[in-house]
Structures are given as C-alpha cells and as structure tokens.
Write a protein that holds these residues in place. Sequence first.
Motif, PDB file in Angstrom:
ATOM      1  N   PRO A  39      -3.100  -2.378  48.602  1.00  0.00           N
ATOM      2  CA  PRO A  39      -2.169  -2.491  47.634  1.00  0.00           C
ATOM      3  C   PRO A  39      -0.739  -0.792  46.648  1.00  0.00           C
ATOM      4  O   PRO A  39      -1.100  -0.083  47.116  1.00  0.00           O
ATOM      5  CB  PRO A  39      -3.414  -2.485  46.316  1.00  0.00           C
ATOM      6  N   GLU A  40       0.153  -1.103  46.390  1.00  0.00           N
ATOM      7  CA  GLU A  40       0.607  -0.164  45.333  1.00  0.00           C
ATOM      8  C   GLU A  40      -0.010   0.738  44.933  1.00  0.00           C
ATOM      9  O   GLU A  40      -0.139   0.147  43.723  1.00  0.00           O
ATOM     10  CB  GLU A  40       2.324  -0.816  45.205  1.00  0.00           C
ATOM     11  N   LYS A  64       2.977   0.938  38.444  1.00  0.00           N
ATOM     12  CA  LYS A  64       3.404  -1.003  38.259  1.00  0.00           C
ATOM     13  C   LYS A  64       1.804  -1.220  37.840  1.00  0.00           C
ATOM     14  O   LYS A  64       2.046  -2.010  37.242  1.00  0.00           O
ATOM     15  CB  LYS A  64       3.939  -1.226  39.648  1.00  0.00           C
ATOM     16  N   TRP A  65       1.196  -0.411  37.711  1.00  0.00           N
ATOM     17  CA  TRP A  65      -0.382  -1.299  37.424  1.00  0.00           C
ATOM     18  C   TRP A  65      -0.270  -1.166  35.593  1.00  0.00           C
ATOM     19  O   TRP A  65       0.590  -0.327  34.891  1.00  0.00           O
ATOM     20  CB  TRP A  65      -1.543  -0.158  38.088  1.00  0.00           C
ATOM     21  N   ARG A  82       0.526  -4.355  35.294  1.00  0.00           N
ATOM     22  CA  ARG A  82       1.035  -5.345  35.036  1.00  0.00           C
ATOM     23  C   ARG A  82       0.781  -6.582  36.471  1.00  0.00           C
ATOM     24  O   ARG A  82       0.056  -6.163  37.860  1.00  0.00           O
ATOM     25  CB  ARG A  82       2.633  -5.606  35.515  1.00  0.00           C
ATOM     26  N   ASP A  83       0.678  -7.756  36.579  1.00  0.00           N
ATOM     27  CA  ASP A  83       0.924  -8.518  37.550  1.00  0.00           C
ATOM     28  C   ASP A  83       1.060  -8.181  38.981  1.00  0.00           C
ATOM     29  O   ASP A  83       2.118  -7.665  39.468  1.00  0.00           O
ATOM     30  CB  ASP A  83       0.742  -9.678  37.432  1.00  0.00           C
ATOM     31  N   GLY A  84       0.301  -8.558  40.369  1.00  0.00           N
ATOM     32  CA  GLY A  84       0.685  -8.061  41.158  1.00  0.00           C
ATOM     33  C   GLY A  84      -0.214  -7.374  41.926  1.00  0.00           C
ATOM     34  O   GLY A  84      -2.144  -7.230  41.290  1.00  0.00           O
ATOM     35  N   PHE A  85      -0.164  -6.817  43.313  1.00  0.00           N
ATOM     36  CA  PHE A  85      -1.670  -5.888  43.842  1.00  0.00           C
ATOM     37  C   PHE A  85      -0.881  -4.595  43.612  1.00  0.00           C
ATOM     38  O   PHE A  85      -0.450  -3.918  44.545  1.00  0.00           O
ATOM     39  CB  PHE A  85      -1.116  -6.360  45.157  1.00  0.00           C
TER      40      PHE A  85
END
Length: 95
Positions: free
Chosen positions: A38-39, A43-44, A46-49
């Motif tokens: 995961p990145e 960005k955490w 937020r939705d996503g990995f």
Amino acid sequence: RQLVAMDEYIKILGLLRRSFKAAYSGYIEKVKTFRNVPEIGDKWPRDGFFLPTVEEFMAEAARQASTTTVQAMLDLHAPTVEVDQEQLANASAAQ
C-alpha cells in the motif's frame, strides 16, 4: 497495587506510546515486503490502499487517546459522588 503516582502514570503513558511507535514502525517495514504494497504517506485515511506514515499514525493515536487519557486522569482524582435521583428531582421541581 491499586494506586499509581501521577509521575509514574505519565511515565507509563510515555512508555506505552513508544511501544506503539516501535510496533507500528515494525509493521510498516513488514508491509514494505508485501507483493502488493500500500502507499504509505499523506493520502491516508482517504479511500484507497493507503497507510499512514509512522508520524501520522502516532499523531492520530495521540489525538484519539488524549481525551480518554485526560478523562481517566480526572476520574482517578475526582471524588466519588453518589446522587439520590429522587432528591435531585425534588430539588429541580422546587426551583
């Protein structure tokens, strides 16, 4: 032992936070070995990995725990007060 001195309590909290940081740092290192990494970054959450950096994780953990910690400390030092609900209702009605 049921009571802990305030300075000891604060020391324990510091040790606990350091252990959280060490554990999450170890987790991040392990995650980096995954096939699908995961990145890690800003960005955490937020939705996503995505996963937070260690610093972001610790800031969020501190933010969420701060209110609980302060309340627990206040509860330790606040006298226990028993309230007679009937007396309280009568006092409110008399006003």
